[in-house]
Design a protein around this motif. Structure first.
Motif, PDB file in Angstrom:
ATOM      1  N   SER A 202       0.823  -1.207   0.000  1.00  0.00           N
ATOM      2  CA  SER A 202       0.000   0.000   0.000  1.00  0.00           C
ATOM      3  C   SER A 202       0.858   1.258   0.000  1.00  0.00           C
ATOM      4  O   SER A 202       1.667   1.482   0.907  1.00  0.00           O
ATOM      5  CB  SER A 202      -0.923   0.003   1.230  1.00  0.00           C
ATOM      6  N   MET A 203       0.669   2.090  -1.037  1.00  0.00           N
ATOM      7  CA  MET A 203       1.364   3.364  -1.148  1.00  0.00           C
ATOM      8  C   MET A 203       0.353   4.481  -0.920  1.00  0.00           C
ATOM      9  O   MET A 203      -0.870   4.272  -0.966  1.00  0.00           O
ATOM     10  CB  MET A 203       2.001   3.496  -2.536  1.00  0.00           C
ATOM     11  N   ARG A 204       0.840   5.664  -0.680  1.00  0.00           N
ATOM     12  CA  ARG A 204      -0.048   6.804  -0.460  1.00  0.00           C
ATOM     13  C   ARG A 204      -0.855   7.089  -1.725  1.00  0.00           C
ATOM     14  O   ARG A 204      -0.405   6.846  -2.834  1.00  0.00           O
ATOM     15  CB  ARG A 204       0.752   8.039  -0.047  1.00  0.00           C
ATOM     16  N   GLY A 205      -2.073   7.613  -1.520  1.00  0.00           N
ATOM     17  CA  GLY A 205      -2.927   7.955  -2.653  1.00  0.00           C
ATOM     18  C   GLY A 205      -3.644   6.768  -3.260  1.00  0.00           C
ATOM     19  O   GLY A 205      -4.201   6.869  -4.359  1.00  0.00           O
ATOM     20  N   GLY A 206      -3.628   5.632  -2.565  1.00  0.00           N
ATOM     21  CA  GLY A 206      -4.320   4.460  -3.075  1.00  0.00           C
ATOM     22  C   GLY A 206      -3.558   3.687  -4.130  1.00  0.00           C
ATOM     23  O   GLY A 206      -4.132   2.825  -4.812  1.00  0.00           O
ATOM     24  N   TYR A 207      -2.268   3.976  -4.275  1.00  0.00           N
ATOM     25  CA  TYR A 207      -1.464   3.273  -5.273  1.00  0.00           C
ATOM     26  C   TYR A 207      -0.868   1.991  -4.690  1.00  0.00           C
ATOM     27  O   TYR A 207      -0.733   1.842  -3.478  1.00  0.00           O
ATOM     28  CB  TYR A 207      -0.343   4.180  -5.793  1.00  0.00           C
ATOM     29  N   THR A 208      -0.511   1.090  -5.611  1.00  0.00           N
ATOM     30  CA  THR A 208       0.099  -0.166  -5.207  1.00  0.00           C
ATOM     31  C   THR A 208       1.101  -0.586  -6.265  1.00  0.00           C
ATOM     32  O   THR A 208       1.229   0.044  -7.311  1.00  0.00           O
ATOM     33  CB  THR A 208      -0.966  -1.265  -5.013  1.00  0.00           C
ATOM     34  N   ALA A 209       1.813  -1.661  -5.993  1.00  0.00           N
ATOM     35  CA  ALA A 209       2.795  -2.206  -6.928  1.00  0.00           C
ATOM     36  C   ALA A 209       2.312  -3.553  -7.421  1.00  0.00           C
ATOM     37  O   ALA A 209       2.031  -4.451  -6.632  1.00  0.00           O
ATOM     38  CB  ALA A 209       4.153  -2.334  -6.248  1.00  0.00           C
ATOM     39  N   GLY A 210       2.214  -3.692  -8.743  1.00  0.00           N
ATOM     40  CA  GLY A 210       1.716  -4.932  -9.316  1.00  0.00           C
ATOM     41  C   GLY A 210       2.790  -5.736 -10.019  1.00  0.00           C
ATOM     42  O   GLY A 210       3.979  -5.652  -9.691  1.00  0.00           O
ATOM     43  N   GLU A 211       2.362  -6.500 -11.005  1.00  0.00           N
ATOM     44  CA  GLU A 211       3.261  -7.326 -11.791  1.00  0.00           C
ATOM     45  C   GLU A 211       4.325  -6.462 -12.467  1.00  0.00           C
ATOM     46  O   GLU A 211       4.074  -5.333 -12.864  1.00  0.00           O
ATOM     47  CB  GLU A 211       2.462  -8.082 -12.856  1.00  0.00           C
ATOM     48  N   GLY A 212       5.549  -7.008 -12.574  1.00  0.00           N
ATOM     49  CA  GLY A 212       6.613  -6.292 -13.261  1.00  0.00           C
ATOM     50  C   GLY A 212       7.360  -5.290 -12.414  1.00  0.00           C
ATOM     51  O   GLY A 212       8.165  -4.523 -12.939  1.00  0.00           O
ATOM     52  N   THR A 213       7.124  -5.272 -11.108  1.00  0.00           N
ATOM     53  CA  THR A 213       7.827  -4.355 -10.212  1.00  0.00           C
ATOM     54  C   THR A 213       8.736  -5.148  -9.273  1.00  0.00           C
ATOM     55  O   THR A 213       8.506  -6.340  -9.029  1.00  0.00           O
ATOM     56  CB  THR A 213       6.843  -3.539  -9.355  1.00  0.00           C
ATOM     57  N   PHE A 214       9.735  -4.456  -8.744  1.00  0.00           N
ATOM     58  CA  PHE A 214      10.608  -5.114  -7.775  1.00  0.00           C
ATOM     59  C   PHE A 214       9.837  -5.464  -6.506  1.00  0.00           C
ATOM     60  O   PHE A 214      10.132  -6.455  -5.843  1.00  0.00           O
ATOM     61  CB  PHE A 214      11.803  -4.215  -7.437  1.00  0.00           C
ATOM     62  N   ILE A 215       8.831  -4.649  -6.173  1.00  0.00           N
ATOM     63  CA  ILE A 215       8.013  -4.949  -4.991  1.00  0.00           C
ATOM     64  C   ILE A 215       7.355  -6.312  -5.148  1.00  0.00           C
ATOM     65  O   ILE A 215       7.334  -7.123  -4.205  1.00  0.00           O
ATOM     66  CB  ILE A 215       6.920  -3.875  -4.799  1.00  0.00           C
ATOM     67  N   ASN A 216       6.832  -6.565  -6.336  1.00  0.00           N
ATOM     68  CA  ASN A 216       6.184  -7.852  -6.578  1.00  0.00           C
ATOM     69  C   ASN A 216       7.180  -8.999  -6.420  1.00  0.00           C
ATOM     70  O   ASN A 216       6.875 -10.027  -5.813  1.00  0.00           O
ATOM     71  CB  ASN A 216       5.578  -7.869  -7.979  1.00  0.00           C
ATOM     72  N   GLY A 232      -4.494  -8.493 -11.667  1.00  0.00           N
ATOM     73  CA  GLY A 232      -4.199  -8.052 -13.018  1.00  0.00           C
ATOM     74  C   GLY A 232      -3.543  -6.692 -13.124  1.00  0.00           C
ATOM     75  O   GLY A 232      -3.399  -6.146 -14.225  1.00  0.00           O
ATOM     76  N   ILE A 233      -3.106  -6.139 -12.012  1.00  0.00           N
ATOM     77  CA  ILE A 233      -2.450  -4.831 -12.029  1.00  0.00           C
ATOM     78  C   ILE A 233      -0.970  -5.015 -12.351  1.00  0.00           C
ATOM     79  O   ILE A 233      -0.310  -5.893 -11.800  1.00  0.00           O
ATOM     80  CB  ILE A 233      -2.609  -4.122 -10.666  1.00  0.00           C
ATOM     81  N   SER A 234      -0.456  -4.178 -13.244  1.00  0.00           N
ATOM     82  CA  SER A 234       0.965  -4.205 -13.566  1.00  0.00           C
ATOM     83  C   SER A 234       1.550  -2.823 -13.333  1.00  0.00           C
ATOM     84  O   SER A 234       0.868  -1.810 -13.492  1.00  0.00           O
ATOM     85  CB  SER A 234       1.191  -4.624 -15.026  1.00  0.00           C
ATOM     86  N   GLY A 235       2.827  -2.785 -12.955  1.00  0.00           N
ATOM     87  CA  GLY A 235       3.469  -1.511 -12.664  1.00  0.00           C
ATOM     88  C   GLY A 235       2.909  -0.889 -11.399  1.00  0.00           C
ATOM     89  O   GLY A 235       2.338  -1.570 -10.535  1.00  0.00           O
ATOM     90  N   TYR A 236       3.053   0.425 -11.291  1.00  0.00           N
ATOM     91  CA  TYR A 236       2.551   1.159 -10.127  1.00  0.00           C
ATOM     92  C   TYR A 236       1.265   1.875 -10.528  1.00  0.00           C
ATOM     93  O   TYR A 236       1.290   2.825 -11.292  1.00  0.00           O
ATOM     94  CB  TYR A 236       3.603   2.157  -9.636  1.00  0.00           C
ATOM     95  N   LYS A 237       0.145   1.393 -10.010  1.00  0.00           N
ATOM     96  CA  LYS A 237      -1.159   1.954 -10.380  1.00  0.00           C
ATOM     97  C   LYS A 237      -2.048   2.020  -9.143  1.00  0.00           C
ATOM     98  O   LYS A 237      -1.756   1.422  -8.101  1.00  0.00           O
ATOM     99  CB  LYS A 237      -1.830   1.106 -11.462  1.00  0.00           C
TER     100      LYS A 237
END
Length: 368
Positions: A202-216, A232-237
């Motif tokens: 969970s990031m500020r502003g309701g963002y998250t890290a999905g597929e294709g990120t180092f967080i994932n 189905g979320i990819s990147g930071y969205k």
């Protein structure tokens, strides 16, 4: 002389054996030998991400890093004192405030004049630095190496080793990679066969890290399932509260210390107060400290399994006694010592320590 030989065996086993089970990914005694024998002389020529053959004529004494990941790598491998310039996002590193800031106003912008003013022997540029910037720095007479994109922990191993070669810190780089592999292997052993908890970053502003990120990759490496990637979320969205509640994460991971948002109150993580805070400087940078959040999450998700995986028991023969019975039979008794060691999880348990141990053995041998 026998006592010195025996001590040599014990010390080498104690120093070169990993604190956690290393498996095929980890450092071995052969790795340590190769590290000590690796050619780290100059000049050295390597082809960088721009397709340019970059030659470093002599061991650099003045280095400018154009990203926090390059700076962190330099710090970890022992090149900190050679660094004279960093970017503004590297200021979290101990002592970075004393280095020149070569950043511009943008997130990845560097000021050519600031870099040139440091009179560097070598400039380390990440893949996000535009080729045009690299070209301008080269036109100013600087030696610039641009790294390719790192998309996995294995890429970070390679990048760390390469940085050591370019900076003349090969031993430190090998030791750092050995430490990283040690930690990752321990985590792999800990999470094998364990249930995979559902996790939301969970990031500020309701963002998250999905597929294709180092967080994932960090979440998966630690034995968790990223609910954002699962959705189905990819990147930071951004991710809606409805999707979060539907996916019902058991753990919520934050990049700063803050309470669970009210809209996530119906999740298992909120109900059970299961949250984790990771250092954003480590999770977002392809550099050695990436293993620290992986380790922290594995400890959190699977504490008992991690504790078991993080110790190694070594049995070493220490003495042998021979005696003769009343019937003239010979009996041999071997005394063994069993030692259980827990890894500190910190760099520095590698080739350098082995060299010290072997030096101590040589001294004892001379005394014998």
């Amino acid at each position: 002389m026998k006592r010195a030989t025996l001590l040599a065996t014990i010390l080498v086993v104690a120093v070169l054996s990993p604190a956690g089970a290393l498996g095929t990914a980890g450092a071995t005694a052969t790795d340590a030998t190769n590290a000590m024998e690796q050619d780290c002389t100059f000049p050295v020529t390597k082809t960088d991400a721009t397709g340019t053959e970059v030659t470093v004529d002599a061991e650099p004494q003045r280095i400018v890093t154009l990203s926090p990941s390059a700076a962190q790598t330099a710090w970890e491998i022992g090149a900190k004192d050679k660094v004279v310039g960093v970017t503004k996002y590297a200021t979290y590193l101990d002592g970075a405030e004393s280095k020149a800031n070569v950043s511009g106003s943008g997130m990845t912008t560097v000021v050519r004049e600031k870099v040139v003013a440091q009179n560097p022997d070598l400039v380390l540029a990440p893949n996000i630095i535009p080729d045009q910037t690299v070209r301008k720095l080269r036109e100013a007479g600087l030696t610039v190496y641009k790294f390719g994109e790192a998309t996995s922990v294995e890429d970070i191993y390679a990048k760390t080793t390469l940085t050591g070669r370019l900076t003349g810190e090969c031993a430190g780089a090998n030791e750092t990679v050995d430490w990283m592999k040690d930690r990752v292997s321990t985590v792999e052993q800990a999470v094998e066969g364990q249930d995979s908890p559902r996790v939301l970053y969970s990031m500020r502003g309701g963002y998250t890290a999905g597929e294709g990120t180092f967080i994932n990759k960090i979440i998966e490496a630690a034995g968790g399932t990223n609910v954002a990637a699962e959705a189905g979320i990819s990147g930071y969205k951004s991710i809606s509260k409805e999707v979060v509640v539907e996916r019902n994460p058991q753990w919520i991971v934050f990049d700063s210390d803050r309470p669970v948002p009210d809209e996530y109150g119906a999740t298992a993580a909120a109900k059970d107060d299961q949250t984790v805070v990771l250092d954003r400087n480590y999770v977002n940078q392809p550099a050695p400290r990436i293993v620290l959040p992986i380790t922290k999450l594995a400890k959190t998700f699977h504490p008992e399994a991690y504790e078991r995986a993080n110790v190694t028991t070594t049995t070493t023969a220490t003495s042998t006694a021979t005696s003769t019975t009343d019937r003239g039979e010979t009996s041999t008794t071997t005394t063994t010592t069993t030692t259980t060691v827990e890894s500190s999880g910190q760099p520095g348990f590698g080739v350098g320590v082995a060299a010290v141990a072997l030096a101590a053995v040589a001294l004892l041998a001379r005394r014998e």
